[in-house]
Design an enzyme around this catalytic site. Sequence first.
Site, mmCIF file in Angstrom:
data_model
loop_
_atom_site.group_PDB
_atom_site.id
_atom_site.type_symbol
_atom_site.label_atom_id
_atom_site.label_comp_id
_atom_site.label_asym_id
_atom_site.label_seq_id
_atom_site.Cartn_x
_atom_site.Cartn_y
_atom_site.Cartn_z
ATOM 1 N N ASP A 13 0.817 -1.222 0.000
ATOM 2 C CA ASP A 13 0.000 0.000 0.000
ATOM 3 C C ASP A 13 0.847 1.268 0.000
ATOM 4 O O ASP A 13 0.447 2.287 0.561
ATOM 5 C CB ASP A 13 -0.964 0.027 1.203
ATOM 6 C CG ASP A 13 -1.764 -1.253 1.320
ATOM 7 O OD1 ASP A 13 -2.282 -1.698 0.278
ATOM 8 O OD2 ASP A 13 -1.855 -1.806 2.426
ATOM 9 N N GLY A 15 1.555 3.071 -2.548
ATOM 10 C CA GLY A 15 1.190 4.002 -3.624
ATOM 11 C C GLY A 15 1.904 3.638 -4.919
ATOM 12 O O GLY A 15 2.165 4.497 -5.755
ATOM 13 N N LYS A 16 2.166 2.336 -5.090
ATOM 14 C CA LYS A 16 2.862 1.887 -6.304
ATOM 15 C C LYS A 16 2.038 2.181 -7.546
ATOM 16 O O LYS A 16 2.574 2.482 -8.597
ATOM 17 C CB LYS A 16 3.121 0.367 -6.229
ATOM 18 C CG LYS A 16 4.099 -0.013 -5.153
ATOM 19 C CD LYS A 16 4.296 -1.514 -5.078
ATOM 20 C CE LYS A 16 3.103 -2.276 -4.545
ATOM 21 N NZ LYS A 16 2.744 -2.021 -3.150
ATOM 22 N N GLY A 40 -4.484 -4.566 -4.431
ATOM 23 C CA GLY A 40 -5.433 -3.609 -4.989
ATOM 24 C C GLY A 40 -4.670 -2.352 -5.338
ATOM 25 O O GLY A 40 -4.110 -1.707 -4.466
ATOM 26 N N HIS A 41 -4.550 -2.070 -6.611
ATOM 27 C CA HIS A 41 -3.856 -0.855 -7.036
ATOM 28 C C HIS A 41 -4.898 0.195 -7.386
ATOM 29 O O HIS A 41 -5.725 -0.034 -8.257
ATOM 30 C CB HIS A 41 -2.980 -1.127 -8.268
ATOM 31 C CG HIS A 41 -1.733 -1.873 -7.935
ATOM 32 N ND1 HIS A 41 -0.743 -2.126 -8.841
ATOM 33 C CD2 HIS A 41 -1.320 -2.396 -6.766
ATOM 34 C CE1 HIS A 41 0.229 -2.786 -8.245
ATOM 35 N NE2 HIS A 41 -0.105 -2.971 -6.993
ATOM 36 N N ARG A 142 3.185 -29.196 -5.616
ATOM 37 C CA ARG A 142 3.106 -29.788 -6.966
ATOM 38 C C ARG A 142 1.773 -30.474 -7.264
ATOM 39 O O ARG A 142 1.699 -31.437 -8.012
ATOM 40 C CB ARG A 142 4.296 -30.744 -7.192
ATOM 41 C CG ARG A 142 5.592 -29.974 -7.200
ATOM 42 C CD ARG A 142 6.781 -30.845 -6.999
ATOM 43 N NE ARG A 142 6.788 -31.449 -5.677
ATOM 44 C CZ ARG A 142 7.801 -32.157 -5.196
ATOM 45 N NH1 ARG A 142 8.854 -32.373 -5.934
ATOM 46 N NH2 ARG A 142 7.745 -32.658 -3.985
ATOM 47 N N GLN A 223 2.058 -5.866 -3.156
ATOM 48 C CA GLN A 223 2.443 -5.926 -1.735
ATOM 49 C C GLN A 223 3.804 -5.237 -1.537
ATOM 50 O O GLN A 223 4.102 -4.319 -2.289
ATOM 51 C CB GLN A 223 2.465 -7.381 -1.229
ATOM 52 C CG GLN A 223 1.085 -8.019 -1.106
ATOM 53 C CD GLN A 223 0.618 -8.744 -2.340
ATOM 54 O OE1 GLN A 223 1.388 -9.360 -3.031
ATOM 55 N NE2 GLN A 223 -0.652 -8.675 -2.628
ATOM 56 N N THR A 238 2.907 -12.429 3.018
ATOM 57 C CA THR A 238 2.093 -13.061 1.994
ATOM 58 C C THR A 238 2.919 -14.221 1.446
ATOM 59 O O THR A 238 4.056 -14.420 1.880
ATOM 60 C CB THR A 238 1.648 -12.047 0.922
ATOM 61 O OG1 THR A 238 0.681 -12.671 0.068
ATOM 62 C CG2 THR A 238 2.811 -11.522 0.089
ATOM 63 N N ARG A 302 -10.296 -2.952 5.277
ATOM 64 C CA ARG A 302 -9.829 -2.967 6.671
ATOM 65 C C ARG A 302 -8.997 -1.729 6.976
ATOM 66 O O ARG A 302 -8.211 -1.283 6.132
ATOM 67 C CB ARG A 302 -8.929 -4.194 6.916
ATOM 68 C CG ARG A 302 -9.656 -5.502 6.915
ATOM 69 C CD ARG A 302 -8.702 -6.656 7.189
ATOM 70 N NE ARG A 302 -7.742 -6.859 6.105
ATOM 71 C CZ ARG A 302 -6.753 -7.743 6.162
ATOM 72 N NH1 ARG A 302 -6.569 -8.478 7.233
ATOM 73 N NH2 ARG A 302 -5.938 -7.893 5.139
ATOM 74 N N PRO A 303 -9.131 -1.169 8.200
ATOM 75 C CA PRO A 303 -8.270 -0.033 8.542
ATOM 76 C C PRO A 303 -6.812 -0.478 8.598
ATOM 77 O O PRO A 303 -6.511 -1.588 9.045
ATOM 78 C CB PRO A 303 -8.761 0.383 9.939
ATOM 79 C CG PRO A 303 -9.616 -0.715 10.427
ATOM 80 C CD PRO A 303 -10.053 -1.549 9.269
ATOM 81 N N LEU A 331 3.443 12.490 1.048
ATOM 82 C CA LEU A 331 4.077 13.466 1.944
ATOM 83 C C LEU A 331 3.028 14.409 2.528
ATOM 84 O O LEU A 331 3.097 14.807 3.688
ATOM 85 C CB LEU A 331 5.141 14.261 1.162
ATOM 86 C CG LEU A 331 5.925 15.287 1.970
ATOM 87 C CD1 LEU A 331 6.786 14.607 3.034
ATOM 88 C CD2 LEU A 331 6.808 16.147 1.064
ATOM 89 N N ASP A 332 2.026 14.747 1.704
ATOM 90 C CA ASP A 332 0.983 15.696 2.121
ATOM 91 C C ASP A 332 0.200 15.222 3.346
ATOM 92 O O ASP A 332 -0.370 16.043 4.075
ATOM 93 C CB ASP A 332 0.001 15.943 0.962
ATOM 94 C CG ASP A 332 -0.561 14.632 0.431
ATOM 95 O OD1 ASP A 332 0.237 13.778 -0.001
ATOM 96 O OD2 ASP A 332 -1.795 14.448 0.491
HETATM 97 P P1 IMP Z 1 -2.617 -12.831 2.006
HETATM 98 O O1 IMP Z 1 -1.734 -12.249 0.963
HETATM 99 O O2 IMP Z 1 -4.073 -12.622 1.736
HETATM 100 O O3 IMP Z 1 -2.263 -14.252 2.304
HETATM 101 O O4 IMP Z 1 -2.336 -12.035 3.387
HETATM 102 C C1 IMP Z 1 -1.079 -12.156 4.063
HETATM 103 C C2 IMP Z 1 -0.647 -10.808 4.633
HETATM 104 O O5 IMP Z 1 -0.327 -9.920 3.592
HETATM 105 C C3 IMP Z 1 -1.716 -10.107 5.482
HETATM 106 O O6 IMP Z 1 -1.085 -9.391 6.523
HETATM 107 C C4 IMP Z 1 -2.344 -9.123 4.492
HETATM 108 O O7 IMP Z 1 -2.918 -8.014 5.136
HETATM 109 C C5 IMP Z 1 -1.107 -8.732 3.704
HETATM 110 N N1 IMP Z 1 -1.430 -8.260 2.344
HETATM 111 C C6 IMP Z 1 -1.778 -9.010 1.269
HETATM 112 N N2 IMP Z 1 -1.992 -8.229 0.199
HETATM 113 C C7 IMP Z 1 -1.755 -6.968 0.607
HETATM 114 C C8 IMP Z 1 -1.783 -5.704 -0.065
HETATM 115 O O8 IMP Z 1 -2.041 -5.595 -1.264
HETATM 116 N N3 IMP Z 1 -1.469 -4.629 0.701
HETATM 117 C C9 IMP Z 1 -1.126 -4.728 2.012
HETATM 118 N N4 IMP Z 1 -1.083 -5.874 2.665
HETATM 119 C C10 IMP Z 1 -1.394 -6.989 1.975
#
Ligand code: IMP
Length: 440
Positions: A13, A15-16, A40-41, A142, A223, A238, A302-303, A331-332
Amino acid sequence: MPNIVVVGTQWGDEGKGKVVDVITPHVDVVVRYQGGNNAGHTVVVGREKYVLQSIPSGILHRRRCVVGCGVVVNPGALIEEMEALVRRGVVLDGNLFISKNAHLIMPYHPALDRASEAKLGSRRIGTTGRGVGPAYVDKAARVGIRVGDLLNERLFREKLEMNVAQKNRLLREIYDAPTFSVAEILDQYLRYAGWLAPYVTDTGLLLTRWIESGFSVLFEGAQGTMLDIDHGTYPFITSSSTTAGGAATGTGVPPTRIHGVLGVAKAYTTRVGGGPFPAEMSGKIAEHVQARGNEYGSVTGRPRRCGWFDAMVLRYAVRINGLDTVALTKLDVLDQCAAIKICTAYRYQGGILTDFPEDETVVAEAEPVYEEIEGWLATTSGAKNEVDLPAKARRYVERLEELIGVPFCLISTGAQRDETILCETSPLLRWFPSVRSSVL
Ligand code: IMP
């Protein structure tokens, strides 16, 4: 033509999406190399907001976009994403290519993800529940089913029957959870196959040919470094290779054809889910940054937990990814903070650590050593050059650069493309001299 990896340097997250969006007009191909629809981008183009999960945001610029072999694909979610893009006039045919070797997320994977999380209790990872981890488990064991298998009904059925028998036992006997029917999955996935078939191909071969013909490729990481399966804060990670090395294995492009790595870092830090977070904020300031930065997951809502900028994490990301440069985002969000902290080291058992520790118990018990600076209490949005920033904001940026040891290339002060400062001496301008036109 340069082939560049864009990678998250923190816990995702960062900001890619915006950084990739700025660079994309200057490359020919954008490729995703790991992760799945857990990512999620968010990209804002003019007044339009797009949240992309599996398809590279380059699709909005009519670039060739590749879903590489290192990605795990949920075909239903991917088709929904494709349909939403088509409805908004985005052209997919001739622009979207999906690797035959990417593994499929099957309906039993999210079920196993949720069941396993429920069993872990206080050691739960806080996954996105999308089945990404269990899909990679099958890949490593596998027994996974790949996108290419969808195109061979006999083989797909054989693999599906074996998997459903095995997973149903696991769900019933270990997790006491509902089971799955082969016939239902078969019917659903063969319909998906019809949809996806025109886009499925040997993307490794395609990428190599494009590179040989002089195309420039952008590898879009999902990620972040601290969620990497090998280099992240295991087990709170992840299940894929989120770091720059993953760009080679997750696409079939050899490391010798990759020319540079750009890291993306927030001006502070966030983390979603469980796991250690040494520079985590608390109280009013955490609430302020969360609200001002709109720190809620773009996939799960989620927060996000918020923390100060952690130079230990960034120096580690520089080392693991071999970063040439860093884009600093949001930065803002700090514009109204009266005082700002930077984590420069960790205190552990009476000593000072200056390198990020690999041991999970050390990370969990480490206390941050902070340097505090006065906030600038002025707006940074709209600055077009570093010299236009409030003096104290400039000092903050310079101090971060000094602590991490690589130059910044972009400083983002808002969601729009033109709310971006291009740093004059950055490698980004050497790689893509025309990038200036994207931020004007
Ligand atoms: P999973 O990728 O759903 O297995 O989650 C494993 C961990 O990676 C958890 O802490 C998620 O919140 C985190 N995570 C997975 N995808 C993202 C993402 O796109 N942004 C931030 N955290 C992520």
